[in-house]
Design a protein around this motif. Sequence first.
Motif, PDB file in Angstrom:
ATOM      1  N   UNK A 329      55.259  25.783  26.724  1.00  0.00           N
ATOM      2  CA  UNK A 329      54.631  24.592  27.282  1.00  0.00           C
ATOM      3  C   UNK A 329      54.554  23.409  26.335  1.00  0.00           C
ATOM      4  N   UNK A 330      54.403  22.236  26.944  1.00  0.00           N
ATOM      5  CA  UNK A 330      54.125  21.005  26.212  1.00  0.00           C
ATOM      6  C   UNK A 330      53.000  20.302  26.977  1.00  0.00           C
ATOM      7  N   UNK A 331      51.732  20.616  26.685  1.00  0.00           N
ATOM      8  CA  UNK A 331      50.649  19.889  27.352  1.00  0.00           C
ATOM      9  C   UNK A 331      50.790  18.395  27.070  1.00  0.00           C
ATOM     10  N   UNK A 332      50.971  17.612  28.119  1.00  0.00           N
ATOM     11  CA  UNK A 332      51.345  16.218  27.910  1.00  0.00           C
ATOM     12  C   UNK A 332      50.830  15.342  29.047  1.00  0.00           C
ATOM     13  N   UNK A 333      50.752  14.063  28.747  1.00  0.00           N
ATOM     14  CA  UNK A 333      50.389  13.055  29.741  1.00  0.00           C
ATOM     15  C   UNK A 333      51.461  11.976  29.712  1.00  0.00           C
ATOM     16  N   UNK A 334      52.047  11.699  30.870  1.00  0.00           N
ATOM     17  CA  UNK A 334      53.061  10.651  30.912  1.00  0.00           C
ATOM     18  C   UNK A 334      52.384   9.295  31.051  1.00  0.00           C
ATOM     19  N   UNK A 335      53.069   8.266  30.582  1.00  0.00           N
ATOM     20  CA  UNK A 335      52.625   6.893  30.769  1.00  0.00           C
ATOM     21  C   UNK A 335      53.280   6.335  32.032  1.00  0.00           C
ATOM     22  N   UNK A 336      52.553   5.441  32.707  1.00  0.00           N
ATOM     23  CA  UNK A 336      53.100   4.817  33.892  1.00  0.00           C
ATOM     24  C   UNK A 336      54.112   3.740  33.555  1.00  0.00           C
ATOM     25  N   UNK A 337      55.018   3.488  34.505  1.00  0.00           N
ATOM     26  CA  UNK A 337      56.060   2.474  34.301  1.00  0.00           C
ATOM     27  C   UNK A 337      55.542   1.055  34.489  1.00  0.00           C
ATOM     28  N   UNK A 437      43.078  13.611  38.658  1.00  0.00           N
ATOM     29  CA  UNK A 437      42.498  14.219  39.857  1.00  0.00           C
ATOM     30  C   UNK A 437      41.000  14.404  39.666  1.00  0.00           C
ATOM     31  N   UNK A 438      40.273  14.387  40.746  1.00  0.00           N
ATOM     32  CA  UNK A 438      38.827  14.560  40.668  1.00  0.00           C
ATOM     33  C   UNK A 438      38.459  15.918  40.082  1.00  0.00           C
ATOM     34  N   UNK A 439      39.325  16.916  40.250  1.00  0.00           N
ATOM     35  CA  UNK A 439      39.034  18.248  39.726  1.00  0.00           C
ATOM     36  C   UNK A 439      39.058  18.303  38.202  1.00  0.00           C
ATOM     37  N   UNK A 440      39.643  17.289  37.556  1.00  0.00           N
ATOM     38  CA  UNK A 440      39.699  17.276  36.090  1.00  0.00           C
ATOM     39  C   UNK A 440      38.378  16.850  35.476  1.00  0.00           C
ATOM     40  N   UNK A 441      37.672  15.947  36.152  1.00  0.00           N
ATOM     41  CA  UNK A 441      36.421  15.419  35.614  1.00  0.00           C
ATOM     42  C   UNK A 441      35.392  16.538  35.462  1.00  0.00           C
ATOM     43  N   UNK A 442      34.733  16.548  34.323  1.00  0.00           N
ATOM     44  CA  UNK A 442      33.693  17.539  34.096  1.00  0.00           C
ATOM     45  C   UNK A 442      34.167  18.801  33.423  1.00  0.00           C
ATOM     46  N   UNK A 443      35.486  19.009  33.322  1.00  0.00           N
ATOM     47  CA  UNK A 443      35.967  20.166  32.578  1.00  0.00           C
ATOM     48  C   UNK A 443      35.681  19.963  31.100  1.00  0.00           C
ATOM     49  N   UNK A 486      48.449   9.198  32.722  1.00  0.00           N
ATOM     50  CA  UNK A 486      47.875  10.234  33.583  1.00  0.00           C
ATOM     51  C   UNK A 486      47.091  11.217  32.733  1.00  0.00           C
ATOM     52  N   UNK A 487      46.277  12.017  33.382  1.00  0.00           N
ATOM     53  CA  UNK A 487      45.606  13.108  32.682  1.00  0.00           C
ATOM     54  C   UNK A 487      46.612  14.188  32.333  1.00  0.00           C
ATOM     55  N   UNK A 488      46.339  14.954  31.297  1.00  0.00           N
ATOM     56  CA  UNK A 488      47.270  15.950  30.769  1.00  0.00           C
ATOM     57  C   UNK A 488      47.567  17.044  31.790  1.00  0.00           C
ATOM     58  N   UNK A 489      48.848  17.392  31.868  1.00  0.00           N
ATOM     59  CA  UNK A 489      49.265  18.492  32.736  1.00  0.00           C
ATOM     60  C   UNK A 489      49.313  19.772  31.923  1.00  0.00           C
ATOM     61  N   UNK A 490      49.414  20.900  32.640  1.00  0.00           N
ATOM     62  CA  UNK A 490      49.466  22.184  31.969  1.00  0.00           C
ATOM     63  C   UNK A 490      50.632  22.326  31.021  1.00  0.00           C
ATOM     64  N   UNK A 552      55.747  10.519  25.390  1.00  0.00           N
ATOM     65  CA  UNK A 552      54.593  10.953  26.185  1.00  0.00           C
ATOM     66  C   UNK A 552      53.432  11.213  25.233  1.00  0.00           C
ATOM     67  N   UNK A 553      52.230  11.198  25.781  1.00  0.00           N
ATOM     68  CA  UNK A 553      51.073  11.541  24.958  1.00  0.00           C
ATOM     69  C   UNK A 553      50.867  13.048  24.986  1.00  0.00           C
ATOM     70  N   UNK A 554      50.528  13.618  23.839  1.00  0.00           N
ATOM     71  CA  UNK A 554      50.395  15.065  23.727  1.00  0.00           C
ATOM     72  C   UNK A 554      48.945  15.497  23.872  1.00  0.00           C
ATOM     73  N   UNK A 555      48.762  16.645  24.510  1.00  0.00           N
ATOM     74  CA  UNK A 555      47.426  17.157  24.768  1.00  0.00           C
ATOM     75  C   UNK A 555      47.025  18.253  23.802  1.00  0.00           C
ATOM     76  N   UNK A 556      46.141  19.108  24.275  1.00  0.00           N
ATOM     77  CA  UNK A 556      45.533  20.116  23.426  1.00  0.00           C
ATOM     78  C   UNK A 556      46.554  21.134  22.917  1.00  0.00           C
ATOM     79  N   UNK A 557      46.249  21.718  21.796  1.00  0.00           N
ATOM     80  CA  UNK A 557      47.060  22.814  21.285  1.00  0.00           C
ATOM     81  C   UNK A 557      46.851  24.039  22.173  1.00  0.00           C
ATOM     82  N   UNK A 558      47.923  24.790  22.345  1.00  0.00           N
ATOM     83  CA  UNK A 558      47.852  25.936  23.237  1.00  0.00           C
ATOM     84  C   UNK A 558      47.073  27.088  22.639  1.00  0.00           C
TER      85      UNK A 558
END
Length: 590
Positions: A329-337, A437-443, A486-490, A552-558
């Motif tokens: 995996x590469x936990x990442x967040x893409x930037x918008x165009x 997504x709304x499901x991300x908030x609060x994690x 965007x928020x980080x994907x898996x 892309x922006x990188x997220x948490x370490x696995x």
Amino acid sequence: MATASWKPIYASRPVTRRRFLAGSASLAGAAAILACGGEGGSNTRLETSVERKPGAILYTRDSYQWPDETSGAVDGGVYPGYVDTDNTAGFDPYLGASAMTISTDPYEFLLRPNYGPGIKPGTDAHNERIAHLAQSYEVSGDNATFTFKLRRGVKFHPVAPVNGREMTIEDWRESSKRFMEIHPNSPNWNEVVDKVEFPDAQTMVVKAKFPYFPFLIRMIDEDFTFTIMPKELHEDGKLAATTPIGTNYRMLDKYLPSATQEYKRFDGYWQGKPYIDRWNLPIIPEYANRYSQFMAKNIHSFIPKMTEALKVHQEAPEALMIANVQRDGIPRAIFGKWEAATAPWGDPRVRIAMHRSINWPGILDFMTGKDKFSAAGIEVDTVFTTHVPAEANYWLDPRKSELGQESENYLYNVAEAKKLVAAAGQPDGFELPLVAQTTSAGTDVWTLYLDEARKGGVVMLVPEMMQNRTAYLDRTTRTAEFKGMQWFSGGSTHGDVDYVLFRNYHSSGQASAYTNPKLDQLIDSSRRAVSWEKRLPILRDIQLEAARLWPVQLGEHGFSDWRFEWPWLHNANQQPYQYWLGQDMPRRNG
């Protein structure tokens, strides 16, 4: 270097404070009891194992060592599982549903991955693709033509109007055609494939636009290729949306929105009749409810928060404790165009500074409770995140300076981050829309990341929340048609790193905001390589260029999460149709 300030901030919030204190207390208590052996006990610590016996602590990386238990298989039983989210996308897998959902479950690919007893991950055997709905396949010497032969005797589920008929080449033809026309991920296929031909009733020939080395690797990837649906469903979109009819080992028997999904075995399955009779999967979105149902032995498995894993092990000592870490995996967040060139983050120094201002190592330690597990004698498997997966044969480790001076770009340092944004003309920081997504908030990760960004003073995040998952994916992951990040994907690479390289780092990619000609050239060369030996040095060069451009922006370490299972399931390292339930399982027949 500044110390982390998010722990007291995190703990001060009413809801997350309870989670934090409960988790910390459970970890501390468990570690103390384990270290001391309990009241009057010995100083023994927990030990890991490769044997699936009650109470064992296991790692999925060792699952190839689990034995084949088929000789002791017992027919029948009801598997008590669960799902944590309801189906909102209908039953048509070609309309954008994600993997492993109620809409994709009935369908199969032409090929499958190779795994099972004795097949060690990373070996040539493990990397091989096995003919599945295809009887066989051939590859031309230039990696540009791929020929698949139809497997005879495969039947669809006995559901009208298909009624259990045998799969034909027409099903393949209509599946490939409709996938290319309507599937949200079809651009990935269409970018590579020139044409698909059906020269006879047994054969499908795929001709690529150029030599494409990862083709077979990606033939198990829903974001690249298609599963096989009967032609009747392709001819009637309304039917496809309401009635799943595939070839897989189980078929949907009952679906109640927000309540349950139930499957029954397909006795006519082409690989042989499954052992398990039924699968009952109630929809349980609440964490506390899943936990209580697991402890009552009403469901087979449970994934706790990392901070509560040792506590669960204490409270369910007979359950298997299984660690799994996603290494591809590469936990990442893409930037918008939108406004990508003119926004402050259009400067790569700013994108790098954003990463360097976040204490990802501290977040990793906090999320895993690594010291507590170590005190208990348990390894927490972790993966350091960069722009490519941590594959041993080509990955470069920034912590060892293997990317030269660009290694620093991956390392936490707020002072250096502030120098970078100042040099880019943003000394006071900047605002950045964060689409999620709304499901991300609060994690936990959401809270920690936003707190860390506030502390760093480089970027001021402005969340923009979306509720509908399909709409969110269409706007972000699949098109990058938005402003901000965007928020980080898996972060899965879906079998091969080309999924990310082309999609997010190449100027012709489906969702790429920041690219350059050199990275394009390297990615093109990686795709056209004639062998792994030729490809490996190219992948290393791609890492170096990505470290400079920061596409892309990188997220948490696995890190490995812990899944607890009651020791009822056998053949767990084989294909699902080979699973069977032990006779000692409570309420085995439901």
